[in-house]
Design a protein around this motif. Sequence first.
Motif, mmCIF file in Angstrom:
data_model
loop_
_atom_site.group_PDB
_atom_site.id
_atom_site.type_symbol
_atom_site.label_atom_id
_atom_site.label_comp_id
_atom_site.label_asym_id
_atom_site.label_seq_id
_atom_site.Cartn_x
_atom_site.Cartn_y
_atom_site.Cartn_z
ATOM 1 N N LEU A 1 0.829 -1.206 0.000
ATOM 2 C CA LEU A 1 0.000 0.000 0.000
ATOM 3 C C LEU A 1 0.870 1.265 0.000
ATOM 4 C CD1 LEU A 1 -0.443 1.649 2.942
ATOM 5 C CD2 LEU A 1 -1.654 -0.434 3.504
ATOM 6 N N THR A 2 2.071 1.189 0.584
ATOM 7 C CA THR A 2 2.972 2.335 0.545
ATOM 8 C C THR A 2 3.426 2.607 -0.881
ATOM 9 O OG1 THR A 2 3.742 1.854 2.786
ATOM 10 C CG2 THR A 2 5.124 3.308 1.448
ATOM 11 N N ILE A 3 3.749 1.553 -1.608
ATOM 12 C CA ILE A 3 4.161 1.703 -3.007
ATOM 13 C C ILE A 3 3.004 2.218 -3.849
ATOM 14 C CG2 ILE A 3 4.917 0.419 -5.054
ATOM 15 C CD1 ILE A 3 6.507 -1.385 -3.047
ATOM 16 N N GLU A 4 1.810 1.705 -3.595
ATOM 17 C CA GLU A 4 0.636 2.168 -4.342
ATOM 18 C C GLU A 4 0.374 3.649 -4.101
ATOM 19 O OE1 GLU A 4 -2.583 -0.310 -3.159
ATOM 20 O OE2 GLU A 4 -1.672 -2.142 -3.972
ATOM 21 N N GLU A 5 0.424 4.067 -2.850
ATOM 22 C CA GLU A 5 0.136 5.467 -2.539
ATOM 23 C C GLU A 5 1.233 6.399 -3.027
ATOM 24 O OE1 GLU A 5 -2.518 7.020 -1.505
ATOM 25 O OE2 GLU A 5 -3.634 5.142 -1.327
ATOM 26 N N SER A 6 2.484 5.927 -2.993
ATOM 27 C CA SER A 6 3.572 6.800 -3.450
ATOM 28 C C SER A 6 3.449 7.077 -4.942
ATOM 29 C CB SER A 6 4.933 6.178 -3.127
ATOM 30 O OG SER A 6 5.145 5.003 -3.873
ATOM 31 N N ALA A 7 3.057 6.077 -5.702
ATOM 32 C CA ALA A 7 2.728 6.225 -7.125
ATOM 33 C C ALA A 7 3.717 7.101 -7.877
ATOM 34 C CB ALA A 7 1.304 6.772 -7.276
ATOM 35 N N GLY A 8 5.001 6.878 -7.628
ATOM 36 C CA GLY A 8 6.017 7.650 -8.320
ATOM 37 C C GLY A 8 6.338 8.994 -7.689
ATOM 38 N N ARG A 9 5.588 9.379 -6.661
ATOM 39 C CA ARG A 9 5.844 10.663 -6.007
ATOM 40 C C ARG A 9 6.966 10.564 -4.982
ATOM 41 N NH1 ARG A 9 0.376 12.711 -3.518
ATOM 42 N NH2 ARG A 9 1.617 14.608 -3.188
ATOM 43 N N ALA A 10 7.313 9.363 -4.575
ATOM 44 C CA ALA A 10 8.353 9.178 -3.570
ATOM 45 C C ALA A 10 9.084 7.869 -3.829
ATOM 46 C CB ALA A 10 7.748 9.164 -2.165
ATOM 47 N N SER A 11 10.332 7.811 -3.386
ATOM 48 C CA SER A 11 11.091 6.562 -3.411
ATOM 49 C C SER A 11 10.696 5.733 -2.202
ATOM 50 C CB SER A 11 12.589 6.855 -3.370
ATOM 51 O OG SER A 11 12.984 7.584 -4.521
ATOM 52 N N VAL A 12 10.657 4.418 -2.380
ATOM 53 C CA VAL A 12 10.268 3.523 -1.295
ATOM 54 C C VAL A 12 11.462 2.658 -0.901
ATOM 55 C CG1 VAL A 12 8.758 1.631 -0.593
ATOM 56 C CG2 VAL A 12 7.850 3.515 -1.981
ATOM 57 N N LEU A 13 11.815 2.748 0.380
ATOM 58 C CA LEU A 13 12.903 1.991 0.993
ATOM 59 C C LEU A 13 12.250 1.011 1.969
ATOM 60 C CD1 LEU A 13 15.986 1.663 1.799
ATOM 61 C CD2 LEU A 13 15.579 3.531 3.430
ATOM 62 N N ALA A 14 11.964 -0.198 1.498
ATOM 63 C CA ALA A 14 11.171 -1.144 2.289
ATOM 64 C C ALA A 14 12.009 -1.802 3.373
ATOM 65 C CB ALA A 14 10.572 -2.208 1.376
ATOM 66 N N GLY A 15 11.499 -1.829 4.594
ATOM 67 C CA GLY A 15 12.180 -2.492 5.692
ATOM 68 C C GLY A 15 12.024 -4.003 5.604
ATOM 69 N N ILE A 16 13.146 -4.714 5.742
ATOM 70 C CA ILE A 16 13.144 -6.181 5.735
ATOM 71 C C ILE A 16 14.079 -6.665 6.841
ATOM 72 C CG2 ILE A 16 12.713 -6.244 3.241
ATOM 73 C CD1 ILE A 16 15.696 -7.134 2.963
ATOM 74 N N GLY A 17 14.034 -7.963 7.146
ATOM 75 C CA GLY A 17 14.947 -8.473 8.156
ATOM 76 C C GLY A 17 14.556 -9.840 8.666
ATOM 77 N N LEU A 18 14.920 -10.106 9.926
ATOM 78 C CA LEU A 18 14.713 -11.385 10.608
ATOM 79 C C LEU A 18 15.645 -12.450 10.019
ATOM 80 C CD1 LEU A 18 10.829 -11.078 10.925
ATOM 81 C CD2 LEU A 18 12.559 -10.523 12.647
ATOM 82 N N ASP A 19 15.245 -13.729 10.012
ATOM 83 C CA ASP A 19 16.131 -14.773 9.504
ATOM 84 C C ASP A 19 16.367 -14.579 8.008
ATOM 85 O OD1 ASP A 19 14.153 -16.881 7.987
ATOM 86 O OD2 ASP A 19 13.163 -15.843 9.642
ATOM 87 N N LEU A 20 17.457 -15.165 7.509
ATOM 88 C CA LEU A 20 17.837 -14.898 6.122
ATOM 89 C C LEU A 20 16.765 -15.282 5.092
ATOM 90 C CD1 LEU A 20 21.637 -15.535 5.458
ATOM 91 C CD2 LEU A 20 20.235 -13.592 4.739
ATOM 92 N N PRO A 21 16.158 -16.466 5.173
ATOM 93 C CA PRO A 21 15.122 -16.777 4.184
ATOM 94 C C PRO A 21 13.969 -15.767 4.202
ATOM 95 C CG PRO A 21 15.833 -18.779 5.280
ATOM 96 C CD PRO A 21 16.450 -17.637 6.033
ATOM 97 N N THR A 22 13.583 -15.327 5.400
ATOM 98 C CA THR A 22 12.516 -14.335 5.503
ATOM 99 C C THR A 22 12.955 -13.006 4.896
ATOM 100 O OG1 THR A 22 11.564 -15.352 7.473
ATOM 101 C CG2 THR A 22 11.099 -13.020 7.137
ATOM 102 N N ALA A 23 14.191 -12.598 5.173
ATOM 103 C CA ALA A 23 14.692 -11.327 4.648
ATOM 104 C C ALA A 23 14.801 -11.364 3.129
ATOM 105 C CB ALA A 23 16.045 -11.010 5.266
ATOM 106 N N VAL A 24 15.319 -12.456 2.585
ATOM 107 C CA VAL A 24 15.449 -12.573 1.132
ATOM 108 C C VAL A 24 14.076 -12.574 0.464
ATOM 109 C CG1 VAL A 24 16.155 -14.135 -0.729
ATOM 110 C CG2 VAL A 24 17.712 -13.667 1.181
ATOM 111 N N ALA A 25 13.122 -13.303 1.049
ATOM 112 C CA ALA A 25 11.766 -13.341 0.486
ATOM 113 C C ALA A 25 11.122 -11.964 0.532
ATOM 114 C CB ALA A 25 10.916 -14.353 1.241
ATOM 115 N N ALA A 26 11.339 -11.229 1.626
ATOM 116 C CA ALA A 26 10.761 -9.887 1.738
ATOM 117 C C ALA A 26 11.400 -8.932 0.744
ATOM 118 C CB ALA A 26 10.934 -9.364 3.161
ATOM 119 N N ALA A 27 12.704 -9.077 0.516
ATOM 120 C CA ALA A 27 13.374 -8.236 -0.473
ATOM 121 C C ALA A 27 12.833 -8.523 -1.868
ATOM 122 C CB ALA A 27 14.879 -8.472 -0.425
#
Length: 304
Positions: free
Chosen positions: A74-100
């Motif tokens: 929803l952050t990406i949808e609302e930004s709609a090119g008006r802002a850059s999105v730096l998405a927070g990811i983390g936790l265990d490596l498989p979870t972080a890679v999947a979130a990225a």
Amino acid sequence: MTTTPDLDSSRDALADVVAIPVTPFGADGTLDTAAHRALLRRLLDGGVRTLTPNGNTGEYYALSPDERRVVTELTIEESAGRASVLAGIGLDLPTAVAAAAHAREAGAGMVMVHQPVHPYVSQAGWIDYHRTIADAVPELGVVPYIRNPRLSGASLATLGELCPNVIGAKYAVPDAAGFAAFARDAGLERFVWVAGLAELYAPSYFAGGATGFTSGLVNVAPAVSLGMLEALRAGDYAAAMKVWEQIRPFEELRAARQSADNVTVVKEALAALGLCRRDIRPPSRALPEELRAEVAAMVAGWAI
């Protein structure tokens, strides 16, 4: 959707006020997506051009995996090119890679990697953790979130040599001299340095080489945060410190008792302005009744 972000434009986006939006909840405790979208539009309309969904001010660790994906989308949808999105990811490596990978598919240009959640973090292991994520999404800018005072600048330098898409660092160790040394050991020009402890530390970290700072306060008063950035960009530290003096009581309340009420105070201010509910998830807590009027009074005179 899959995009190929421009890493140069991503670097520019980090040299700015990097807003960490709150995640509003409804009376039933679920995500209030309507309020969330309205708060994001308010940030965008206020001039914010870099957004970090799933940051700590967004209660990253209190959200479920599905909720974190919704917040990113929803952050990406609302930004709609008006802002850059730096998405927070983390936790265990498989979870972080999947979130990225999810952030890439959704259209984010960058990911911020929360500090590894592990009792035993070696310098080499820190490099391996971030390298695995960066290699999985070579199209995205990758920004480590540094909160460990024992991490060396040499470790980040090594990571940067291995991964060209590691373009910046969010530095959140409360030590201005330590930051200046770390940035120079890692490569002052190689990375974009983001002061990760927000407005209260931004002037001293800018003096050491930072060109952007994160902000939770910006949810409440975008003009205040952007005013500080304008002063810092101009090298007008006297003007920046006038803003610092204005927001100091608010930020000190957030930082008290090891930041126990960090997000709580921001949500209380938003509730006082009628913008979202004050609800917050454990292990955080709602602000005690006796402090609510104090927060409302703090922000009453700001340029909201």
